[in-house]
Scaffold this active site. Structure first.
Site, short mmCIF file in Angstrom:
data_model
loop_
_atom_site.label_atom_id
_atom_site.label_comp_id
_atom_site.label_asym_id
_atom_site.label_seq_id
_atom_site.Cartn_x
_atom_site.Cartn_y
_atom_site.Cartn_z
N GLY A 1 -14.18 7.21 27.53
CA GLY A 1 -12.79 7.47 27.91
C GLY A 1 -12.79 8.68 28.81
O GLY A 1 -13.76 8.91 29.54
N LYS B 1 0.51 27.52 35.07
CA LYS B 1 -0.93 27.66 34.87
C LYS B 1 -1.43 28.98 35.46
O LYS B 1 -2.22 29.70 34.84
CB LYS B 1 -1.68 26.52 35.58
CG LYS B 1 -2.00 25.37 34.68
CD LYS B 1 -2.89 24.35 35.38
CE LYS B 1 -2.72 23.01 34.69
NZ LYS B 1 -3.36 21.91 35.40
N LYS C 1 -21.44 10.20 43.81
CA LYS C 1 -20.62 10.53 42.64
C LYS C 1 -20.08 9.26 41.97
O LYS C 1 -20.18 9.09 40.75
CB LYS C 1 -19.47 11.45 43.07
CG LYS C 1 -18.49 11.79 41.96
CD LYS C 1 -19.13 12.57 40.82
CE LYS C 1 -18.17 12.69 39.65
NZ LYS C 1 -18.74 13.38 38.51
N CYS D 1 -12.38 10.81 33.78
CA CYS D 1 -13.27 10.44 34.90
C CYS D 1 -13.73 8.99 34.87
O CYS D 1 -13.39 8.22 35.76
CB CYS D 1 -14.47 11.38 34.94
SG CYS D 1 -13.99 13.05 35.43
N ARG E 1 -7.07 12.86 27.80
CA ARG E 1 -6.79 11.82 28.80
C ARG E 1 -7.67 10.60 28.56
O ARG E 1 -8.87 10.73 28.40
CB ARG E 1 -6.99 12.37 30.22
CG ARG E 1 -5.95 13.44 30.58
CD ARG E 1 -6.21 14.06 31.92
NE ARG E 1 -7.35 14.96 31.91
CZ ARG E 1 -7.74 15.68 32.97
NH1 ARG E 1 -7.10 15.58 34.11
NH2 ARG E 1 -8.78 16.48 32.88
N GLU F 1 -18.92 17.04 41.94
CA GLU F 1 -19.18 17.86 40.77
C GLU F 1 -19.57 16.95 39.61
O GLU F 1 -18.89 15.98 39.33
CB GLU F 1 -17.93 18.68 40.44
CG GLU F 1 -18.10 19.62 39.29
CD GLU F 1 -19.37 20.46 39.41
OE1 GLU F 1 -19.50 21.21 40.39
OE2 GLU F 1 -20.23 20.34 38.53
N ASP G 1 -3.38 27.14 42.51
CA ASP G 1 -2.78 25.94 41.92
C ASP G 1 -1.29 25.99 42.25
O ASP G 1 -0.71 27.07 42.36
CB ASP G 1 -2.99 25.90 40.40
CG ASP G 1 -2.96 24.48 39.85
OD1 ASP G 1 -4.02 23.97 39.44
OD2 ASP G 1 -1.86 23.87 39.88
N LYS H 1 -11.12 5.98 35.45
CA LYS H 1 -10.51 5.94 36.78
C LYS H 1 -11.57 5.75 37.87
O LYS H 1 -11.36 5.04 38.85
CB LYS H 1 -9.66 7.18 37.04
CG LYS H 1 -10.42 8.38 37.51
CD LYS H 1 -9.52 9.46 38.07
CE LYS H 1 -10.27 10.77 38.25
NZ LYS H 1 -11.37 10.78 39.19
#
Ligand SMILES: NC(=O)c1ccc[n+]([C@@H]2O[C@H](COP(=O)([O-])OP(=O)(O)OC[C@H]3O[C@@H](n4cnc5c(N)ncnc54)[C@H](O)[C@@H]3O)[C@@H](O)[C@H]2O)c1
Length: 465
Positions: free
Chosen positions: A266, A25, A213, A269, A336, A140, A20, A272
């Protein structure tokens, strides 16, 4: 998603380097801390960190040491609603510049169709040899809250690859799951998903995998908005959405899952991905109007909930409200695009005083919510103490198991507005609550004016507005 995938790849026997560019993190992970709330993730990190799972910010070194590079960066919405692929582009360029021998570059982030073509193009432009890599799509499907279980016990594994060499490497990577070998091991993560063992692997073209997906998420969101629309009709005619869900969900062509009426979907995923899929369709010349409607039903669901709160409380200014749940769903600390946060913000604007409780998401929520008018409690009962009403906004299992007499004693008025249908109206009536939920008759005090501290003699069921 990337952290869960990395930990699970290590769990099924691979050597994984998790990269990352957020140094904080990586430092947390190297200190043994777990940055997100996710069932079984602490166990996996304790088991594999520092051994077959390492954390670093050094992308070039990790790429050189790997046969497969999974891209799991964010793909948020741009202001126009399409997917912002700048993180995917940046990572692809960085990977291209260090490729020396054959590797596969795998999109695990949710991306629009044709992204693999773009990834290949930028990698070629940035100096990767045409034969030194293939780009694959391996979407995924994990759900936050049950992410580890979903990864290890998936309904299916989808692999989009345009060469046999690439497809075969991906088959090999997932072989411990698809052969069933992982499930025969000792100390494995238990199956909480009920998915078939071993899971099937579906190998497609990259474009089909990218579409699978987006289409899956769009379909699931459609199911949620569909049942919310039916719930609204139930409210209008006095039918019970729970019974209706049972009646339609037992049809094996429809299925019971995701027929959960409430305050709408909400998270990071669905909102958006629906916008991105709609935008992709428009670019291809097809106006996917169904998706527009799914999104507008979803937005309307929050507005309807606010109307229910108003109808339960008459005026809102100065009301003390206990709020249970801030995360976008139970089992996660992810806030989110949380419908709960949107509702809390609206109530704060109306002048309500909020006392909120969430088992995992309060800290994150406090970072984005206004500081005035809201405080955070350590339990549902603490939040309820002295409140004019209690609102349930997230489907945490513990909110379905509340001690109702204790809750009633804590509240100033026994009013509960349940945006997740976690309680049985008959139970709420029996416990003396005034109770409003989604797609079911309200439990109301019809016999005499409401008195303080739940001293309500009888409660009956009836329709609200
Ligand atoms: N969250 C889920 O449940 C879920 C499920 C399925 C698919 N997805 C998809 O997975 C993708 C990631 O989602 P997420 O929720 O994990 O996002 P996230 O924002 O939590 O994680 C993305 C990570 O990528 C890192 N990053 C960004 N640019 C980088 C770079 N150039 N180099 C190295 N690291 C970089 C960020 O620092 C961040 O830690 C999205 O496309 C999402 O749609 C998510």
């Amino acid at each position: 998603m990337g952290l869960v995938a990395a930990a699970c790849f290590a769990e099924i026997g691979h050597q994984v380097i998790s990269i990352d560019n957020d140094q904080e993190k990586i430092a947390m992970l190297n200190r043994g801390e777990v940055p997100i709330h996710e069932e079984f993730l602490p166990e996996l990190l304790a088991r594999h960190s520092g051994k077959d799972l390492t954390f670093s910010t050094d992308l070039p070194q990790a790429v050189r040491q790997s046969q497969a590079v999974f891209i799991a960066v964010g793909t948020p919405s741009t202001e126009h609603g399409d997917a912002d692929l700048s993180y995917v582009e940046q990572v692809s360029r960085e990977v291209a510049s260090v490729i020396d021998d054959y590797k596969i570059v795998v999109e695990k982030s949710t991306v629009p169709v044709f992204t693999s073509n773009w990834v290949r193009r930028v990698m070629l432009l940035d100096g990767a040899g045409a034969d030194s890599f293939d780009v694959a799509s391996n979407p995924e499907f994990l759900r936050e809250g049950t992410a580890v279980g979903d990864f290890l016990y998936p309904d299916r594994i989808v692999v989009g690859a345009d060469t046999e060499r690439c497809a075969s490497l991906l088959r090999q990577i997932y072989e411990p799951l698809t052969s069933g070998a992982y499930y025969k091991g000792k100390n494995i993560i238990p199956n909480t998903t009920g998915a078939p063992i071993p899971p099937p692997i579906i190998v497609t073209s990259t474009k089909s995998a990218e579409l699978i997906k987006h289409a899956s998420n769009a379909f699931l969101a459609t199911k949620i908005s569909f049942i919310n629309a039916v719930a609204n009709i139930c409210e209008a005619v006095g039918a019970d959405i729970k019974e209706v869900c049972e009646g339609i969900g037992t049809d094996s062509r429809i299925g019971r899952r995701f027929l959960n009426p409430g305050i709408g979907y909400g998270g990071s995923c669905f909102p958006k991905d629906l916008k991105a899929f709609s935008s992709v369709a428009r670019e291809t010349g097809y106006e996917f109007r169904l998706l527009q409607e799914v999104m507008s039903i979803n937005a309307e669901q929050r507005a309807r909930f606010l109307r229910k709160v108003r109808s339960a409380l008459w005026t809102l200014k100065g009301k003390k409200l206990a709020v249970l749940g801030l995360a976008f769903k139970g089992g996660t600390d992810d806030i989110r695009e949380s419908p709960a946060l949107e509702i809390v913000k609206s109530l704060l604007k109306e002048g309500c005083e909020i006392r909120a409780y969430d088992p995992a998401a309060a800290e994150r929520a406090a970072e984005v919510l206004p500081s005035q008018g809201i405080s955070y409690s350590k339990s549902a009962y603490e939040a309820a103490t002295g409140a004019d009403a209690l609102l349930i906004l997230t489907d945490w299992p513990e909110f379905a198991k509340l001690d109702l007499p204790k809750l009633k004693a804590a509240l100033t008025y026994p009013i509960v507005v349940d945006g997740r249908n976690l309680h049985d109206p008959a139970d709420m009536a029996a416990n003396g609550f005034i109770y409003s939920s989604v797609g079911r008759a309200d439990v109301q005090a019809l016999t005499r004016p409401l008195q303080k501290n739940g001293k309500l003699a009888a409660a009956t069921t009836g329709k609200a507005e």
